[in-house]
Scaffold this motif. Structure first.
Motif, PDB file in Angstrom:
ATOM      1  N   UNK A   1       0.819  -1.199   0.000  1.00 38.01           N
ATOM      2  CA  UNK A   1       0.000   0.000   0.000  1.00 38.01           C
ATOM      3  C   UNK A   1       0.851   1.246   0.000  1.00 38.01           C
ATOM      4  N   UNK A   2       0.241   2.393  -0.293  1.00 35.33           N
ATOM      5  CA  UNK A   2       0.994   3.646  -0.352  1.00 35.33           C
ATOM      6  C   UNK A   2       1.340   4.151   1.049  1.00 35.33           C
ATOM      7  N   UNK A   3       2.621   4.338   1.351  1.00 36.14           N
ATOM      8  CA  UNK A   3       3.012   4.838   2.681  1.00 36.14           C
ATOM      9  C   UNK A   3       2.659   6.313   2.842  1.00 36.14           C
ATOM     10  N   UNK A   4       1.789   6.596   3.821  1.00 34.38           N
ATOM     11  CA  UNK A   4       1.329   7.960   4.030  1.00 34.38           C
ATOM     12  C   UNK A   4       1.928   8.618   5.266  1.00 34.38           C
ATOM     13  N   UNK A   5       2.286   7.820   6.272  1.00 37.84           N
ATOM     14  CA  UNK A   5       2.835   8.374   7.504  1.00 37.84           C
ATOM     15  C   UNK A   5       3.543   7.261   8.254  1.00 37.84           C
ATOM     16  N   UNK A   6       4.437   7.640   9.170  1.00 44.09           N
ATOM     17  CA  UNK A   6       5.063   6.649  10.022  1.00 44.09           C
ATOM     18  C   UNK A   6       5.392   7.241  11.368  1.00 44.09           C
ATOM     19  N   UNK A   7       5.541   6.350  12.350  1.00 40.45           N
ATOM     20  CA  UNK A   7       5.933   6.757  13.688  1.00 40.45           C
ATOM     21  C   UNK A   7       6.759   5.636  14.281  1.00 40.45           C
ATOM     22  N   UNK A   8       7.659   5.999  15.184  1.00 40.04           N
ATOM     23  CA  UNK A   8       8.513   5.023  15.865  1.00 40.04           C
ATOM     24  C   UNK A   8       8.407   5.271  17.354  1.00 40.04           C
ATOM     25  N   UNK A   9       8.121   4.226  18.104  1.00 38.42           N
ATOM     26  CA  UNK A   9       8.100   4.269  19.562  1.00 38.42           C
ATOM     27  C   UNK A   9       8.779   3.003  20.064  1.00 38.42           C
ATOM     28  N   UNK A  10       9.897   3.186  20.754  1.00 39.00           N
ATOM     29  CA  UNK A  10      10.627   2.017  21.255  1.00 39.00           C
ATOM     30  C   UNK A  10      11.073   1.125  20.117  1.00 39.00           C
ATOM     31  N   UNK A  11      10.669  -0.157  20.170  1.00 40.02           N
ATOM     32  CA  UNK A  11      11.077  -1.094  19.121  1.00 40.02           C
ATOM     33  C   UNK A  11       9.976  -1.316  18.083  1.00 40.02           C
ATOM     34  N   UNK A  12       8.988  -0.430  18.047  1.00 40.12           N
ATOM     35  CA  UNK A  12       7.882  -0.580  17.099  1.00 40.12           C
ATOM     36  C   UNK A  12       7.856   0.559  16.080  1.00 40.12           C
ATOM     37  N   UNK A  13       7.571   0.174  14.834  1.00 40.58           N
ATOM     38  CA  UNK A  13       7.437   1.134  13.743  1.00 40.58           C
ATOM     39  C   UNK A  13       6.031   0.975  13.178  1.00 40.58           C
ATOM     40  N   UNK A  14       5.249   2.039  13.176  1.00 38.45           N
ATOM     41  CA  UNK A  14       3.898   2.025  12.618  1.00 38.45           C
ATOM     42  C   UNK A  14       3.906   2.800  11.304  1.00 38.45           C
ATOM     43  N   UNK A  15       3.302   2.203  10.282  1.00 36.10           N
ATOM     44  CA  UNK A  15       3.229   2.839   8.966  1.00 36.10           C
ATOM     45  C   UNK A  15       1.770   2.877   8.521  1.00 36.10           C
ATOM     46  N   UNK A  16       1.264   4.076   8.191  1.00 37.58           N
ATOM     47  CA  UNK A  16      -0.077   4.227   7.624  1.00 37.58           C
ATOM     48  C   UNK A  16       0.004   3.926   6.137  1.00 37.58           C
ATOM     49  N   UNK A  17      -0.888   3.046   5.656  1.00 41.24           N
ATOM     50  CA  UNK A  17      -0.826   2.565   4.277  1.00 41.24           C
ATOM     51  C   UNK A  17      -2.080   2.879   3.476  1.00 41.24           C
ATOM     52  N   UNK A  18      -2.660   4.030   3.710  1.00 41.82           N
ATOM     53  CA  UNK A  18      -3.835   4.430   2.938  1.00 41.82           C
ATOM     54  C   UNK A  18      -4.972   3.444   3.096  1.00 41.82           C
ATOM     55  N   UNK A  19      -5.578   3.031   1.984  1.00 36.88           N
ATOM     56  CA  UNK A  19      -6.712   2.110   2.029  1.00 36.88           C
ATOM     57  C   UNK A  19      -6.318   0.714   2.504  1.00 36.88           C
TER      58      UNK A  19
END
Length: 143
Positions: free
Chosen positions: A111-129
């Motif tokens: 999916x298209x990467x729209x945003x990301x965040x990192x907290x500790x050992x986790x990476x969250x990526x927003x992937x649109x639809x």
């Protein structure tokens, strides 16, 4: 104050348009969907222009602009713990050592990467639809 991506010493009226022309006389348009300040460096996600680096002087003004030759279509950049986390439409999630930009890890994204965040050992990526993906870092890899 905003500065030209082609000449970081000269302010611009609009952040998305560079004022230099290519060999054909066409003005290039640089989209900067994300920026991140880390220490004395401004990192810029510049879509098809990859990851750009701007050195900042003591007064916060840009002193030098450089292309990093990292990323194909960089949409997000985040600096955490000595690493740069990039989302790239072609390469997916890319993790680099901030000091020398050496590759640490990468992973394709669905999916298209729209945003990301990192907290500790986790990476969250927003992937649109496609929703979002949370990856956990283990050693040098993300799973």
């Amino acid at each position: 104050m905003l500065f030209r991506s082609t000449d970081p010493t000269r302010p611009v009226s609009h952040p998305w348009v560079a004022k230099e022309h290519d060999a054909r006389g066409n003005p290039p348009i640089y989209s900067l969907p994300d920026i991140e300040v880390s220490g004395d460096t401004l990192w810029m996600a510049a879509n098809r222009n990859g990851l750009l680096r701007v050195d900042l002087g003591a007064d916060g003004r840009p002193t030098a602009l450089g292309r990093t030759r990292r990323g194909s279509e960089v949409t997000n950049v985040l600096a955490r713990g000595g690493r740069l986390y990039l989302t790239d439409r072609v390469q997916g999630l890319v993790v680099l050592a901030e000091a020398d930009l050496s590759p640490v890890a990468s992973r394709p994204l669905e999916g298209p990467p729209l945003d990301l965040d990192v907290q500790g050992d986790r990476v969250a990526v927003a992937l649109g639809s496609e929703g979002a993906r949370v990856l956990r870092q283990i050693g040098r890899a993300h799973v």
